[in-house]
Design a protein around this motif. Structure first.
Motif, PDB file in Angstrom:
ATOM      1  N   ILE A 159      11.811  18.977  -0.503  1.00 43.50           N
ATOM      2  CA  ILE A 159      11.028  18.020  -0.090  1.00 43.50           C
ATOM      3  C   ILE A 159      11.431  16.916   1.035  1.00 43.50           C
ATOM      4  N   GLY A 160      12.739  16.765   0.903  1.00 43.85           N
ATOM      5  CA  GLY A 160      13.359  15.765   1.756  1.00 43.85           C
ATOM      6  C   GLY A 160      13.271  16.498   3.218  1.00 43.85           C
ATOM      7  N   TYR A 161      13.789  17.676   3.223  1.00 45.15           N
ATOM      8  CA  TYR A 161      13.900  18.276   4.636  1.00 45.15           C
ATOM      9  C   TYR A 161      12.336  18.439   5.014  1.00 45.15           C
ATOM     10  N   ILE A 162      11.454  19.008   4.506  1.00 46.21           N
ATOM     11  CA  ILE A 162      10.184  19.040   4.839  1.00 46.21           C
ATOM     12  C   ILE A 162       9.517  17.715   5.340  1.00 46.21           C
ATOM     13  N   GLY A 163       9.959  16.426   4.441  1.00 45.85           N
ATOM     14  CA  GLY A 163       9.541  15.298   4.819  1.00 45.85           C
ATOM     15  C   GLY A 163      10.015  14.825   6.292  1.00 45.85           C
ATOM     16  N   CYS A 164      11.277  15.150   6.594  1.00 49.83           N
ATOM     17  CA  CYS A 164      11.927  14.817   7.913  1.00 49.83           C
ATOM     18  C   CYS A 164      11.224  15.613   8.924  1.00 49.83           C
ATOM     19  N   VAL A 165      10.851  17.123   8.732  1.00 50.06           N
ATOM     20  CA  VAL A 165      10.248  17.662   9.664  1.00 50.06           C
ATOM     21  C   VAL A 165       8.985  17.211  10.310  1.00 50.06           C
ATOM     22  N   VAL A 166       8.040  16.789   9.134  1.00 47.72           N
ATOM     23  CA  VAL A 166       6.644  16.088   9.368  1.00 47.72           C
ATOM     24  C   VAL A 166       6.978  14.836  10.101  1.00 47.72           C
ATOM     25  N   ASN A 189       0.761  -1.192  -0.093  1.00 44.54           N
ATOM     26  CA  ASN A 189       0.156   0.124  -0.136  1.00 44.54           C
ATOM     27  C   ASN A 189       0.875   1.271  -0.012  1.00 44.54           C
ATOM     28  N   VAL A 190       1.234   1.705  -1.102  1.00 45.01           N
ATOM     29  CA  VAL A 190       1.985   2.905  -1.241  1.00 45.01           C
ATOM     30  C   VAL A 190       1.033   4.041  -1.687  1.00 45.01           C
ATOM     31  N   TYR A 191       1.120   5.347  -1.091  1.00 41.28           N
ATOM     32  CA  TYR A 191       0.495   6.531  -1.427  1.00 41.28           C
ATOM     33  C   TYR A 191       1.390   7.544  -1.833  1.00 41.28           C
ATOM     34  N   ASN A 192       1.467   7.860  -3.153  1.00 31.55           N
ATOM     35  CA  ASN A 192       2.422   8.645  -3.832  1.00 31.55           C
ATOM     36  C   ASN A 192       1.994  10.123  -4.060  1.00 31.55           C
ATOM     37  N   VAL A 193       2.531  10.917  -3.323  1.00 30.62           N
ATOM     38  CA  VAL A 193       2.170  12.387  -3.452  1.00 30.62           C
ATOM     39  C   VAL A 193       3.463  13.188  -3.975  1.00 30.62           C
ATOM     40  N   ASN A 194       3.160  13.764  -5.346  1.00 33.54           N
ATOM     41  CA  ASN A 194       4.474  14.658  -5.774  1.00 33.54           C
ATOM     42  C   ASN A 194       3.983  15.928  -5.909  1.00 33.54           C
ATOM     43  N   PHE A 195       4.926  16.767  -5.622  1.00 28.57           N
ATOM     44  CA  PHE A 195       4.681  18.211  -5.985  1.00 28.57           C
ATOM     45  C   PHE A 195       5.407  18.523  -7.318  1.00 28.57           C
ATOM     46  N   ASP A 196       4.806  18.799  -8.142  1.00 31.97           N
ATOM     47  CA  ASP A 196       5.189  18.890  -9.553  1.00 31.97           C
ATOM     48  C   ASP A 196       5.983  20.209 -10.027  1.00 31.97           C
ATOM     49  N   ARG A 197       7.155  20.163 -10.188  1.00 29.10           N
ATOM     50  CA  ARG A 197       7.683  21.400 -10.399  1.00 29.10           C
ATOM     51  C   ARG A 197       7.371  21.968 -11.741  1.00 29.10           C
ATOM     52  N   GLY A 198       6.728  21.107 -12.677  1.00 30.92           N
ATOM     53  CA  GLY A 198       6.389  21.596 -13.869  1.00 30.92           C
ATOM     54  C   GLY A 198       4.983  22.223 -13.872  1.00 30.92           C
ATOM     55  N   TYR A 226       4.298  26.018   2.741  1.00 28.98           N
ATOM     56  CA  TYR A 226       3.311  25.453   1.806  1.00 28.98           C
ATOM     57  C   TYR A 226       3.502  23.604   1.772  1.00 28.98           C
ATOM     58  N   LEU A 227       4.764  23.216   1.718  1.00 23.93           N
ATOM     59  CA  LEU A 227       4.793  22.029   1.686  1.00 23.93           C
ATOM     60  C   LEU A 227       4.838  21.144   3.121  1.00 23.93           C
ATOM     61  N   PHE A 228       5.256  22.025   4.004  1.00 17.99           N
ATOM     62  CA  PHE A 228       4.805  21.469   5.324  1.00 17.99           C
ATOM     63  C   PHE A 228       3.288  21.044   5.540  1.00 17.99           C
ATOM     64  N   ILE A 229       2.526  22.185   5.356  1.00 16.24           N
ATOM     65  CA  ILE A 229       1.222  22.127   5.371  1.00 16.24           C
ATOM     66  C   ILE A 229       0.402  20.903   4.602  1.00 16.24           C
ATOM     67  N   CYS A 230       0.932  20.579   3.303  1.00 17.53           N
ATOM     68  CA  CYS A 230       0.486  19.673   2.467  1.00 17.53           C
ATOM     69  C   CYS A 230       0.649  18.207   2.983  1.00 17.53           C
TER      70      CYS A 230
END
Length: 359
Positions: free
Chosen positions: A99-106, A34-43, A74-78
């Protein structure tokens, strides 16, 4: 096991990072994880691919002062929203900053184990841009339960730039690859076909293409076709310089993976003039399809070229000589079977699943 995948690839620029993430997601789902993939699209595209959520990253939220604070907020809230909405046993984030930094903060805030995958530029290039990015990258590397690098050379570079990170928390996990039987491109003819695949920027050595093609044109006048697949800041300059050469050059921009594989398989030669690489996916694809690929001898490519070390050059002169030798029909064993075994995507994913279980 419930896994949250976090990434920031560009769906409009499907390069190595894009496929490194999406191939893993597809394989995990194939194995009923069960993998839930969230991507923050730079495009800045809201187009959905294999991701469950593909959020357009607002253009004004760039990494320059003072907007990087808004970007991180923005990334942290999401990410916090998605983590509270569902239960996750582990977070696997791809790319160190932001994204790695924010992931670790969360992950610290919610006490969730986290794995950080580093892909290349997020270690050997971006932290050098500012002290701020370096510090945030350092935090992510220090907090993550495990750090995965896509090559041993990237691991060594990480240890060099971030000596505080303990060796026993850094593992190597290659990018895997799944291949099909591609159809020949429509522009196949009797001329020698040279193909470049990658972003058109300085790091990928796109500026070196003009010199390399110019020298090859002198020997193979009227007998070459050059395909340039990719986009980037050097595109207009390359188009202008290539127009001055007496050679048939076609710029294709971004192509789907199946189309890229078609050009790779049916080319006589793949040129890869990169100055820095984290892994070298294009070279791996070339060898699996039994197509010669010539590159410069840089740390990030030595592992991919481990069965084909003679195709690494130490100067433009030796690079062109290697290309000429291949185009002239030299017999070359590429050991494509070994690559198909060493870099299978299911092996890669199984190794990473063990990491999830250990943390």
């Amino acid at each position: 096991m419930n896994v949250l995948y976090l990434s920031s690839y560009n769906t409009k620029n499907k390069a190595g990072y894009y496929y490194a993430v999406t191939d893993r997601v597809v394989e995990l789902r194939k194995q009923k994880i069960n993998v839930y993939n969230v991507n923050f699209d730079r495009g800045c595209s809201a187009k959905k691919d294999v991701s469950d959520i593909n959020l357009a990253f607002p253009k004004f939220l760039n990494s320059r002062f003072p907007f990087f604070y808004l970007s991180e907020a923005y990334l942290f809230i999401c990410v916090l929203f998605f983590c509270k909405k569902r239960h996750f046993d582990v977070i696997h984030v791809h790319w160190a900053y932001p994204i790695g930094y924010i992931g670790c903060v969360v992950a610290r805030y919610l006490n969730i184990p986290i794995v950080l995958s580093c892909h290349g530029s997020d270690i050997h290039t971006h932290p050098k841009k500012s002290r701020y990015i370096y510090r945030k990258t350092m935090f992510a590397l220090q907090y993550a339960n495990k750090v995965l690098c896509v090559s041993y050379s990237l691991k060594e570079k990480l240890k060099e730039l971030f000596p505080e990170i303990k060796d026993n928390k850094i593992l190597v996990s290659y990018n895997g690859l799944k291949t099909k039987n591609p159809v020949a491109p429509i522009n196949i003819d009797n001329r020698k076909l040279i193909t470049y695949v990658g972003n058109l920027n300085y790091t990928k050595g796109a500026d070196r293409l003009v010199k390399i093609v110019s020298l090859l044109t002198d020997k193979y006048k009227g007998k070459l076709r050059v395909n340039i697949i990719g986009d980037g800041p050097l595109k207009k300059e390359l188009e202008s310089e290539m127009a001055k050469l007496n050679v048939d050059v076609t710029f294709y921009g971004q192509l789907d993976r199946e189309q890229v594989h078609s050009f790779i398989k049916f080319s006589n030669l793949i040129v890869m003039p990169s100055r820095r690489e984290g892994f070298g996916l294009v070279a791996l694809e070339s060898f699996i399809y039994n197509t010669p690929c010539v590159a410069f001898d840089i740390p990030g490519l030595r592992e991919v070229f481990k069965y084909n070390k003679l195709l690494l050059a130490d100067s433009v002169k030796s690079y062109v000589k290697l290309c000429e030798s291949i185009l002239s029909g030299s017999n070359l064993e590429l050991n494509s079977k070994k690559y198909k075994i060493d870099f299978r995507i299911d092996f890669v994913v199984n190794k990473e699943l063990k990491v999830y279980e250990e943390i």
